[in-house]
Write an enzyme that holds these catalytic residues in place. Structure first.
Site, PDB file in Angstrom:
ATOM      1  N   CYS A   3       5.635  45.081 -14.810  1.00 54.04           N
ATOM      2  CA  CYS A   3       4.761  44.223 -14.012  1.00 54.04           C
ATOM      3  C   CYS A   3       3.363  44.127 -14.634  1.00 54.04           C
ATOM      4  O   CYS A   3       2.907  45.044 -15.328  1.00 54.04           O
ATOM      5  CB  CYS A   3       4.585  44.797 -12.611  1.00 54.04           C
ATOM      6  SG  CYS A   3       6.054  44.766 -11.592  1.00 54.04           S
ATOM      7  N   CYS A  47       4.028  45.342  -6.115  1.00 53.55           N
ATOM      8  CA  CYS A  47       5.297  45.979  -5.740  1.00 53.55           C
ATOM      9  C   CYS A  47       5.069  47.474  -5.504  1.00 53.55           C
ATOM     10  O   CYS A  47       4.017  48.032  -5.846  1.00 53.55           O
ATOM     11  CB  CYS A  47       6.347  45.752  -6.832  1.00 53.55           C
ATOM     12  SG  CYS A  47       6.163  46.822  -8.267  1.00 53.55           S
ATOM     13  N   GLU A  91       8.690  40.713 -19.691  1.00 58.55           N
ATOM     14  CA  GLU A  91      10.109  40.857 -19.353  1.00 58.55           C
ATOM     15  C   GLU A  91      10.942  41.141 -20.602  1.00 58.55           C
ATOM     16  O   GLU A  91      10.446  41.079 -21.734  1.00 58.55           O
ATOM     17  CB  GLU A  91      10.575  39.598 -18.616  1.00 58.55           C
ATOM     18  CG  GLU A  91       9.818  39.437 -17.294  1.00 58.55           C
ATOM     19  CD  GLU A  91      10.306  38.287 -16.432  1.00 58.55           C
ATOM     20  OE1 GLU A  91      11.105  37.457 -16.901  1.00 58.55           O
ATOM     21  OE2 GLU A  91       9.862  38.221 -15.269  1.00 58.55           O
ATOM     22  N   GLU A 135       0.460  44.426 -13.231  1.00 57.83           N
ATOM     23  CA  GLU A 135      -0.495  45.456 -12.789  1.00 57.83           C
ATOM     24  C   GLU A 135      -0.375  46.709 -13.647  1.00 57.83           C
ATOM     25  O   GLU A 135      -1.370  47.319 -14.043  1.00 57.83           O
ATOM     26  CB  GLU A 135      -0.240  45.854 -11.329  1.00 57.83           C
ATOM     27  CG  GLU A 135      -0.399  44.739 -10.330  1.00 57.83           C
ATOM     28  CD  GLU A 135       0.911  44.008 -10.050  1.00 57.83           C
ATOM     29  OE1 GLU A 135       1.617  43.653 -11.020  1.00 57.83           O
ATOM     30  OE2 GLU A 135       1.220  43.787  -8.876  1.00 57.83           O
ATOM     31  N   ASN A 182       2.878  40.209 -16.764  1.00 60.70           N
ATOM     32  CA  ASN A 182       4.230  40.782 -16.780  1.00 60.70           C
ATOM     33  C   ASN A 182       4.925  40.502 -18.106  1.00 60.70           C
ATOM     34  O   ASN A 182       4.774  39.434 -18.700  1.00 60.70           O
ATOM     35  CB  ASN A 182       5.062  40.353 -15.563  1.00 60.70           C
ATOM     36  CG  ASN A 182       5.127  38.874 -15.317  1.00 60.70           C
ATOM     37  OD1 ASN A 182       4.212  38.139 -15.639  1.00 60.70           O
ATOM     38  ND2 ASN A 182       6.227  38.427 -14.748  1.00 60.70           N
ATOM     39  N   CYS A 240       4.092  49.614  -8.603  1.00 58.41           N
ATOM     40  CA  CYS A 240       2.704  49.407  -9.042  1.00 58.41           C
ATOM     41  C   CYS A 240       1.722  50.071  -8.079  1.00 58.41           C
ATOM     42  O   CYS A 240       0.678  50.590  -8.495  1.00 58.41           O
ATOM     43  CB  CYS A 240       2.406  47.918  -9.176  1.00 58.41           C
ATOM     44  SG  CYS A 240       3.240  47.181 -10.588  1.00 58.41           S
TER      45      CYS A 240
HETATM   46  N1  THU Z   1       5.907  41.103 -10.949  1.00 56.55           N
HETATM   47  C1  THU Z   1       4.666  41.530 -11.315  1.00 56.55           C
HETATM   48  O1  THU Z   1       4.292  41.462 -12.494  1.00 56.55           O
HETATM   49  N2  THU Z   1       3.852  42.028 -10.363  1.00 56.55           N
HETATM   50  C2  THU Z   1       4.148  42.075  -9.035  1.00 56.55           C
HETATM   51  O2  THU Z   1       3.337  42.525  -8.249  1.00 56.55           O
HETATM   52  C3  THU Z   1       5.427  41.579  -8.557  1.00 56.55           C
HETATM   53  C4  THU Z   1       6.419  41.182  -9.602  1.00 56.55           C
HETATM   54  C5  THU Z   1       6.782  40.547 -11.979  1.00 56.55           C
HETATM   55  C6  THU Z   1       7.989  41.372 -12.339  1.00 56.55           C
HETATM   56  C7  THU Z   1       8.926  40.329 -12.882  1.00 56.55           C
HETATM   57  O3  THU Z   1       8.624  40.103 -14.251  1.00 56.55           O
HETATM   58  C8  THU Z   1       8.576  39.065 -12.102  1.00 56.55           C
HETATM   59  O4  THU Z   1       7.291  39.299 -11.533  1.00 56.55           O
HETATM   60  C9  THU Z   1       9.559  38.719 -10.999  1.00 56.55           C
HETATM   61  O5  THU Z   1       9.760  39.807 -10.141  1.00 56.55           O
END
Ligand code: THU
Length: 159
Positions: free
Chosen positions: A72, A107, A63, A74, A61, A110
């Site tokens: 994310c 999520c 940010e 994925e 991920n 994704c």
């Molecule tokens: N996140 C992912 O990278 N993948 C997921 O399946 C769920 C959430 C990340 C997004 C964000 O940077 C952090 O986790 C908190 O939600």
């Protein structure tokens, strides 16, 4: 008319119960989660895809101070695979977080992106969802995670 929709999933209590290629994929996802850029949530996620030639593509991920611009793990991995290996079938995706005591589940956004590539390639993508302690849940197709999805067929506006 009532109809039923069921699917099979497998659970493993340790990475040692997985076959070697799957174990490697989860381990790569875990390594990748350690390189995530997650200064705002502090939640580090890693994903790793297996391609048909056996190679792996990882993502984590990313940010941003403008929160919605982050992405994310994925989707970072899926977009990287599609950008760099567009003709290779994706056979599996593993995801995990070094910060998650529970199984990490993709999520909704994704799932939608994963399903796009599964439908494009016409071959199922297995999804391995792992916890930091090595518990794993495996589904045999991304479709299992998003029944009644929106897809390109919905864009056909002819009645
Ligand atoms: N996140 C992912 O990278 N993948 C997921 O399946 C769920 C959430 C990340 C997004 C964000 O940077 C952090 O986790 C908190 O939600």
């Amino acid at each position: 008319m009532k109809q039923n929709n069921t699917f099979i999933y497998e659970t493993f209590s340790s990475l040692n119960e997985l076959e070697e290629s799957d174990r490697m994929l989860v381990e790569k996802a875990m390594e990748s989660s350690k390189r995530a850029y997650a200064p705002y949530s502090g939640f580090h996620v890693g994903a790793c895809l297996r391609l048909e030639d056996g190679s792996m593509v990882c993502g984590n991920n990313q940010e941003n101070a403008s929160y919605p611009q982050g992405l994310c793990a994925e989707r970072v991995a899926l977009f990287s695979a599609s950008a760099n290996h567009p003709d290779q079938t994706i056979t599996a995706l593993a995801l995990t977080s070094k910060d998650s005591a529970s199984l990490l589940s993709p999520c909704g956004a994704c799932r939608q992106v994963l399903l796009e590539y599964e439908q494009k390639q016409g071959q199922p993508i297995r999804v391995l969802m792992a916890s930091a302690s090595g518990k794993v849940l495996v589904v045999q197709s991304a479709q299992n995670l998003l029944p009644f999805c929106f897809s390109k067929e919905n864009l056909n506006t002819e009645q």
